[in-house]
Design a protein around this motif. Structure first.
Motif, PDB file in Angstrom:
ATOM      1  N   GLU A  34       8.616   8.694 -19.512  1.00 56.46           N
ATOM      2  CA  GLU A  34       7.455   8.358 -20.342  1.00 56.46           C
ATOM      3  C   GLU A  34       7.712   7.141 -21.230  1.00 56.46           C
ATOM      4  O   GLU A  34       6.807   6.362 -21.487  1.00 56.46           O
ATOM      5  N   ASN A  35       8.946   6.987 -21.672  1.00 64.72           N
ATOM      6  CA  ASN A  35       9.302   5.895 -22.576  1.00 64.72           C
ATOM      7  C   ASN A  35      10.041   4.764 -21.868  1.00 64.72           C
ATOM      8  O   ASN A  35      10.644   3.911 -22.517  1.00 64.72           O
ATOM      9  N   ASN A  36       9.989   4.760 -20.541  1.00 65.39           N
ATOM     10  CA  ASN A  36      10.676   3.746 -19.752  1.00 65.39           C
ATOM     11  C   ASN A  36       9.657   2.707 -19.278  1.00 65.39           C
ATOM     12  O   ASN A  36       8.835   2.978 -18.408  1.00 65.39           O
ATOM     13  N   THR A  37       9.725   1.517 -19.862  1.00 64.14           N
ATOM     14  CA  THR A  37       8.761   0.458 -19.547  1.00 64.14           C
ATOM     15  C   THR A  37       8.770   0.115 -18.062  1.00 64.14           C
ATOM     16  O   THR A  37       7.715  -0.051 -17.453  1.00 64.14           O
ATOM     17  N   SER A  38       9.955   0.004 -17.465  1.00 61.07           N
ATOM     18  CA  SER A  38      10.050  -0.353 -16.047  1.00 61.07           C
ATOM     19  C   SER A  38       9.386   0.705 -15.170  1.00 61.07           C
ATOM     20  O   SER A  38       8.682   0.376 -14.205  1.00 61.07           O
ATOM     21  N   PHE A  39       9.620   1.969 -15.488  1.00 59.31           N
ATOM     22  CA  PHE A  39       9.002   3.038 -14.707  1.00 59.31           C
ATOM     23  C   PHE A  39       7.479   2.965 -14.815  1.00 59.31           C
ATOM     24  O   PHE A  39       6.767   3.041 -13.812  1.00 59.31           O
ATOM     25  N   MET A  40       6.963   2.806 -16.013  1.00 58.81           N
ATOM     26  CA  MET A  40       5.515   2.772 -16.223  1.00 58.81           C
ATOM     27  C   MET A  40       4.875   1.533 -15.579  1.00 58.81           C
ATOM     28  O   MET A  40       3.806   1.621 -14.980  1.00 58.81           O
ATOM     29  N   LEU A  41       5.537   0.396 -15.705  1.00 60.81           N
ATOM     30  CA  LEU A  41       5.031  -0.825 -15.082  1.00 60.81           C
ATOM     31  C   LEU A  41       4.987  -0.653 -13.565  1.00 60.81           C
ATOM     32  O   LEU A  41       4.001  -1.010 -12.913  1.00 60.81           O
ATOM     33  N   GLY A  42       6.055  -0.091 -13.010  1.00 66.64           N
ATOM     34  CA  GLY A  42       6.103   0.159 -11.567  1.00 66.64           C
ATOM     35  C   GLY A  42       5.048   1.153 -11.123  1.00 66.64           C
ATOM     36  O   GLY A  42       4.409   0.971 -10.082  1.00 66.64           O
ATOM     37  N   LEU A  43       4.843   2.196 -11.892  1.00 65.69           N
ATOM     38  CA  LEU A  43       3.841   3.207 -11.551  1.00 65.69           C
ATOM     39  C   LEU A  43       2.434   2.612 -11.554  1.00 65.69           C
ATOM     40  O   LEU A  43       1.644   2.850 -10.637  1.00 65.69           O
ATOM     41  N   ALA A  44       2.134   1.809 -12.551  1.00 63.44           N
ATOM     42  CA  ALA A  44       0.814   1.164 -12.608  1.00 63.44           C
ATOM     43  C   ALA A  44       0.612   0.263 -11.392  1.00 63.44           C
ATOM     44  O   ALA A  44      -0.448   0.293 -10.753  1.00 63.44           O
ATOM     45  N   TYR A  45       1.627  -0.531 -11.049  1.00 68.08           N
ATOM     46  CA  TYR A  45       1.513  -1.415  -9.889  1.00 68.08           C
ATOM     47  C   TYR A  45       1.352  -0.615  -8.600  1.00 68.08           C
ATOM     48  O   TYR A  45       0.527  -0.948  -7.751  1.00 68.08           O
ATOM     49  N   LYS A  46       2.136   0.447  -8.440  1.00 70.61           N
ATOM     50  CA  LYS A  46       2.046   1.248  -7.213  1.00 70.61           C
ATOM     51  C   LYS A  46       0.679   1.893  -7.070  1.00 70.61           C
ATOM     52  O   LYS A  46       0.143   1.983  -5.963  1.00 70.61           O
ATOM     53  N   GLN A  47       0.109   2.341  -8.176  1.00 68.58           N
ATOM     54  CA  GLN A  47      -1.240   2.916  -8.103  1.00 68.58           C
ATOM     55  C   GLN A  47      -2.256   1.845  -7.706  1.00 68.58           C
ATOM     56  O   GLN A  47      -3.096   2.076  -6.839  1.00 68.58           O
ATOM     57  N   PHE A  48      -2.161   0.669  -8.327  1.00 69.89           N
ATOM     58  CA  PHE A  48      -3.069  -0.417  -7.980  1.00 69.89           C
ATOM     59  C   PHE A  48      -2.914  -0.790  -6.511  1.00 69.89           C
ATOM     60  O   PHE A  48      -3.893  -0.933  -5.774  1.00 69.89           O
ATOM     61  N   ARG A  49      -1.674  -0.946  -6.068  1.00 73.74           N
ATOM     62  CA  ARG A  49      -1.407  -1.335  -4.681  1.00 73.74           C
ATOM     63  C   ARG A  49      -1.932  -0.301  -3.690  1.00 73.74           C
ATOM     64  O   ARG A  49      -2.497  -0.658  -2.658  1.00 73.74           O
ATOM     65  N   THR A  50      -1.764   0.974  -3.999  1.00 73.85           N
ATOM     66  CA  THR A  50      -2.255   2.037  -3.118  1.00 73.85           C
ATOM     67  C   THR A  50      -3.771   1.955  -2.970  1.00 73.85           C
ATOM     68  O   THR A  50      -4.301   1.991  -1.852  1.00 73.85           O
ATOM     69  N   ILE A  51      -4.465   1.843  -4.084  1.00 78.54           N
ATOM     70  CA  ILE A  51      -5.930   1.760  -4.047  1.00 78.54           C
ATOM     71  C   ILE A  51      -6.369   0.487  -3.324  1.00 78.54           C
ATOM     72  O   ILE A  51      -7.258   0.513  -2.467  1.00 78.54           O
ATOM     73  N   ALA A  52      -5.739  -0.637  -3.655  1.00 80.39           N
ATOM     74  CA  ALA A  52      -6.105  -1.917  -3.031  1.00 80.39           C
ATOM     75  C   ALA A  52      -5.876  -1.880  -1.530  1.00 80.39           C
ATOM     76  O   ALA A  52      -6.744  -2.314  -0.750  1.00 80.39           O
ATOM     77  N   ASN A  53      -4.745  -1.357  -1.094  1.00 85.30           N
ATOM     78  CA  ASN A  53      -4.459  -1.305   0.336  1.00 85.30           C
ATOM     79  C   ASN A  53      -5.426  -0.392   1.075  1.00 85.30           C
ATOM     80  O   ASN A  53      -5.808  -0.680   2.209  1.00 85.30           O
ATOM     81  N   GLN A  54      -5.851   0.690   0.442  1.00 84.94           N
ATOM     82  CA  GLN A  54      -6.837   1.571   1.070  1.00 84.94           C
ATOM     83  C   GLN A  54      -8.161   0.842   1.272  1.00 84.94           C
ATOM     84  O   GLN A  54      -8.756   0.887   2.350  1.00 84.94           O
ATOM     85  N   ILE A  55      -8.610   0.151   0.249  1.00 86.62           N
ATOM     86  CA  ILE A  55      -9.873  -0.584   0.333  1.00 86.62           C
ATOM     87  C   ILE A  55      -9.779  -1.719   1.343  1.00 86.62           C
ATOM     88  O   ILE A  55     -10.650  -1.891   2.197  1.00 86.62           O
ATOM     89  N   LEU A  56      -8.704  -2.507   1.265  1.00 88.22           N
ATOM     90  CA  LEU A  56      -8.553  -3.652   2.158  1.00 88.22           C
ATOM     91  C   LEU A  56      -8.378  -3.231   3.610  1.00 88.22           C
ATOM     92  O   LEU A  56      -8.858  -3.914   4.522  1.00 88.22           O
ATOM     93  N   ALA A  57      -7.715  -2.112   3.854  1.00 89.97           N
ATOM     94  CA  ALA A  57      -7.542  -1.624   5.227  1.00 89.97           C
ATOM     95  C   ALA A  57      -8.885  -1.256   5.839  1.00 89.97           C
ATOM     96  O   ALA A  57      -9.187  -1.628   6.976  1.00 89.97           O
ATOM     97  N   VAL A  58      -9.695  -0.557   5.076  1.00 88.49           N
ATOM     98  CA  VAL A  58     -11.002  -0.111   5.586  1.00 88.49           C
ATOM     99  C   VAL A  58     -11.971  -1.279   5.731  1.00 88.49           C
ATOM    100  O   VAL A  58     -12.632  -1.432   6.750  1.00 88.49           O
ATOM    101  N   GLU A  59     -12.046  -2.105   4.719  1.00 90.64           N
ATOM    102  CA  GLU A  59     -13.059  -3.167   4.686  1.00 90.64           C
ATOM    103  C   GLU A  59     -12.667  -4.426   5.457  1.00 90.64           C
ATOM    104  O   GLU A  59     -13.537  -5.125   5.973  1.00 90.64           O
ATOM    105  N   CYS A  60     -11.358  -4.726   5.514  1.00 93.56           N
ATOM    106  CA  CYS A  60     -10.933  -6.031   6.052  1.00 93.56           C
ATOM    107  C   CYS A  60      -9.797  -5.956   7.069  1.00 93.56           C
ATOM    108  O   CYS A  60      -9.384  -6.981   7.604  1.00 93.56           O
ATOM    109  N   ASP A  61      -9.224  -4.781   7.294  1.00 92.96           N
ATOM    110  CA  ASP A  61      -8.095  -4.588   8.208  1.00 92.96           C
ATOM    111  C   ASP A  61      -6.894  -5.442   7.811  1.00 92.96           C
ATOM    112  O   ASP A  61      -6.223  -6.031   8.658  1.00 92.96           O
ATOM    113  N   ILE A  62      -6.640  -5.541   6.502  1.00 92.89           N
ATOM    114  CA  ILE A  62      -5.468  -6.255   6.010  1.00 92.89           C
ATOM    115  C   ILE A  62      -4.834  -5.464   4.870  1.00 92.89           C
ATOM    116  O   ILE A  62      -5.402  -4.483   4.397  1.00 92.89           O
ATOM    117  N   THR A  63      -3.665  -5.938   4.434  1.00 92.02           N
ATOM    118  CA  THR A  63      -2.977  -5.361   3.280  1.00 92.02           C
ATOM    119  C   THR A  63      -3.060  -6.336   2.115  1.00 92.02           C
ATOM    120  O   THR A  63      -3.438  -7.503   2.280  1.00 92.02           O
TER     121      THR A  63
END
Length: 153
Positions: A12-41
């Protein structure tokens, strides 16, 4: 009050962990949308953006712009070629160099993906003020080192 995320203080108090978690969540959502809509990552969209900005460039220039190792960039380019988004040309001067250029389909897909991603970015960052978004960007730029290139994930 900021809600707890993990309930584990060491994380909870680890900046690197939280920064990584935020990016991974964004990347997961983005890749799902881009795969369906555009067939890319998301990574493929990055390559299309670089080529749209720089024009025809050697594959090494793409790797450097994306701050990725050559082997990772080669796989990325191969996936773009398979989808008809990028074409490869050999240099007359250097037969080893692969020059890359966007195809008309690549330009179309990049533009469509950009629109899809703009909506996601607005939604994902909606809990933050404009100033907070700018602060995160400037802080991330301070953290990024020039001597580290990304490997495959």
């Amino acid at each position: 009050m900021i809600k707890p995320i993990t309930m584990i203080p060491e994380l909870e108090n680890n900046t690197s962990f939280m920064l990584g978690l935020a990016y991974k969540q964004f990347r997961t959502i983005a890749n799902q949308i881009l795969a369906v809509e555009c067939d890319i990552t998301l990574e493929m969209l990055g390559a299309l953006r670089v080529l749209a900005h720089l024009g025809e460039v050697p594959q090494q220039a793409l790797a450097e712009a994306l701050r990725r190792e050559r082997s990772v960039t080669k796989r990325l380019v191969d996936n773009c070629i398979k989808r008809g988004l990028v074409e490869v040309h050999k240099s007359e001067l250097n037969k080893k160099a692969r020059y890359l250029v966007l195809t008309p389909k690549g330009i179309e897909v990049k533009d469509k993906a950009h629109q899809q991603l703009s909506t996601l970015v607005d939604d994902f960052y909606s809990p933050l003020t404009r100033e907070e978004r700018g602060l995160i960007l400037s802080l991330c730029k301070k953290l990024i080192r020039d001597d580290i290139f990304l490997t495959g994930e």
